[in-house]
Enzyme design. Structure first.
Site, PDB file in Angstrom:
ATOM      1  N   ARG A  64     -16.275 109.759  12.286  1.00  0.00           N
ATOM      2  CA  ARG A  64     -16.347 110.779  13.325  1.00  0.00           C
ATOM      3  C   ARG A  64     -16.777 110.115  14.623  1.00  0.00           C
ATOM      4  O   ARG A  64     -16.159 110.246  15.763  1.00  0.00           O
ATOM      5  CB  ARG A  64     -17.420 111.684  12.872  1.00  0.00           C
ATOM      6  N   ASP A 100     -13.140 123.963  10.499  1.00  0.00           N
ATOM      7  CA  ASP A 100     -14.562 124.848  10.735  1.00  0.00           C
ATOM      8  C   ASP A 100     -13.940 126.348  10.865  1.00  0.00           C
ATOM      9  O   ASP A 100     -12.650 126.750  10.987  1.00  0.00           O
ATOM     10  CB  ASP A 100     -15.231 124.588  12.252  1.00  0.00           C
TER      11      ASP A 100
END
Ligand code: CP3
Length: 374
Positions: A64, A100
């Site tokens: 990330r 998400d």
């Protein structure tokens, strides 16, 4: 194999029926996760963890780096890699798409951010009829990156099934109305009570979004779907049935034709379990507040549904921060109390905390796999 390094670019793949796709992934037939989800006996107790991808893993933090959460979610190769990390490391029985619940809102054009350590925040909260009307519709084409990530994954996963997901209507509404994370969801509930027409208009929009998103995922190869109505547990059963259940039921109905297991999860939903099953879920997620044998009692409807309830959960995530002996002892209790269910998919009662030691998660997984399935 690393999807990012491979840097493959997938062309558009024509829509395929589920039966056809299952044929091309014959190895899925032995999946303990899919067997248990269907109420059939699995070859071992299936295990996966909500938030199994994420900050608990050093390889996740590496990959990330400084990439924003929403940016990461829109990069199919990175999505593929982050989804695979916990499967490689822990040997879990299912992958969950790295994404998400806010992604469909972003794709439809609602301005929002996801702040690390905070959660989703909305630039202009939804409070009026004009605000609801201004929420754009979601088109499947806007989720092309999601479908592409899934297709990369289906190629990589081999015998491991892939779970797609969406946010439940109450949980999405809470973020939109509150403007961010909330403990009591006061504004959301106030809208529900004081302006029911507005509430139902908002629910209709969010239902449509969840359906579009889950259908895109099912068509791109998701082997199961989970509806995360994480914060619905703030409602009484009566209000849940009046203000939320009809919409969740619509989501599950829209997925019926996909022929894949549908999981329904929320936190603090001990009083809502039967209602959440009534919404049309094949599997009901249970947090840590109620033991699985009691959850199964609550899920048994009259006349008894055939087959009986399949549950997922319900180890307290905090136990991952205790020592191994305590953790594994409590995990044994969860497994024992789940034996009266038609099926049990071992999981936590909520997500993996970022502080959880990854080696301990792996040991927990091995421990459950060594137990005898029902
Ligand atoms: O591994 C997986 O479970 C799949 C990925 C996943 C994420 N979010 C990745 C994520 C899933 C299934 C979700 C669902 C989600 N997102 C829910 C429902 C599940 C639940 O926890 O109840 C909710 C409520 C959200 C909203 C959201 N997004 C929150 C509360 C947060 C955490 C904020 C924080 O930093 O503590 C996010 C961000 C988020 N979603 C992260 C991840 C890995 C953290 C991003 C980071 O690395 O900073």
């Amino acid at each position: 194999v690393d999807c990012v390094q491979k840097g493959r670019c997938m062309g558009e793949i024509p829509e395929q029926g589920k039966a056809e796709r299952l044929g091309s992934r014959r190895e899925l037939r032995d999946s303990p996760f899919l067997a248990a989800a269907r109420g059939a006996p699995p070859s071992r107790i299936p295990v996966w963890y909500m938030r199994q991808a994420g900050r608990s893993l050093p390889e996740y933090r590496d990959r990330r780096g400084a990439v924003g959460m929403l940016e990461a979610c829109s990069d199919p190769a990175l999505v593929c890699e982050l989804t695979l990390q916990p499967v490689r490391r822990h040997g879990v029985d299912a992958a969950i798409l790295f994404s998400d619940i806010m992604v469909p809102l972003v794709a439809s054009g609602v301005p929002l951010e996801i702040r690390s350590g905070v959660g989703p925040t909305i630039a202009s909260p939804v409070r009026s009829a004009e605000d609801v009307a201004a929420i754009p519709s979601l088109y499947a084409e806007s989720l092309a990156h999601l479908g592409e990530g899934l297709r990369l994954l289906v190629d990589e996963l081999g015998p491991t099934p892939l779970i797609g997901f969406a946010g439940g209507p109450f949980t999405l509404a809470s973020y939109l109305v509150e403007g961010g994370p909330s403990r009591d969801h006061l504004r959301t509930k106030a809208m529900m009570y004081a302006a029911p027409d507005l509430w139902h208009a908002l629910m209709r929009k969010l239902t449509e979004m969840a359906v579009t998103s889950l259908q895109v995922q099912a068509r791109a190869g998701a082997d199961a779907v989970q509806l995360f109505d994480s914060w619905a547990g703030t409602l009484s059963e009566r209000d849940y049935r009046a203000f939320v259940l009809p919409y969740s039921a619509q989501v599950f109905r829209a997925l019926a034709d996909a022929g894949i297991p549908r999981i329904h999860f929320g936190v603090g939903t001990s009083e809502l379990l039967a209602a959440m099953r009534d919404a049309g879920a094949d599997v009901v997620g249970v947090d840590w507040r109620v033991p699985l044998d009691q959850a199964v009692q609550r899920l048994r409807t009259v006349p008894p549904a055939v087959p009986g309830p399949v549950v997922q959960g319900n180890l307290d995530p905090a136990l991952l921060l205790a020592d191994d002996a305590i953790l594994l002892g409590e995990a044994d209790r969860v497994v024992e109390s789940g034996r009266c269910a038609q099926g049990h998919i071992f999981n936590l009662g909520h997500g993996v905390p970022p502080e959880a030691p990854p080696d301990r998660i792996s040991r927990l997984t091995d421990h459950i796999h060594a137990l005898t399935p029902r």
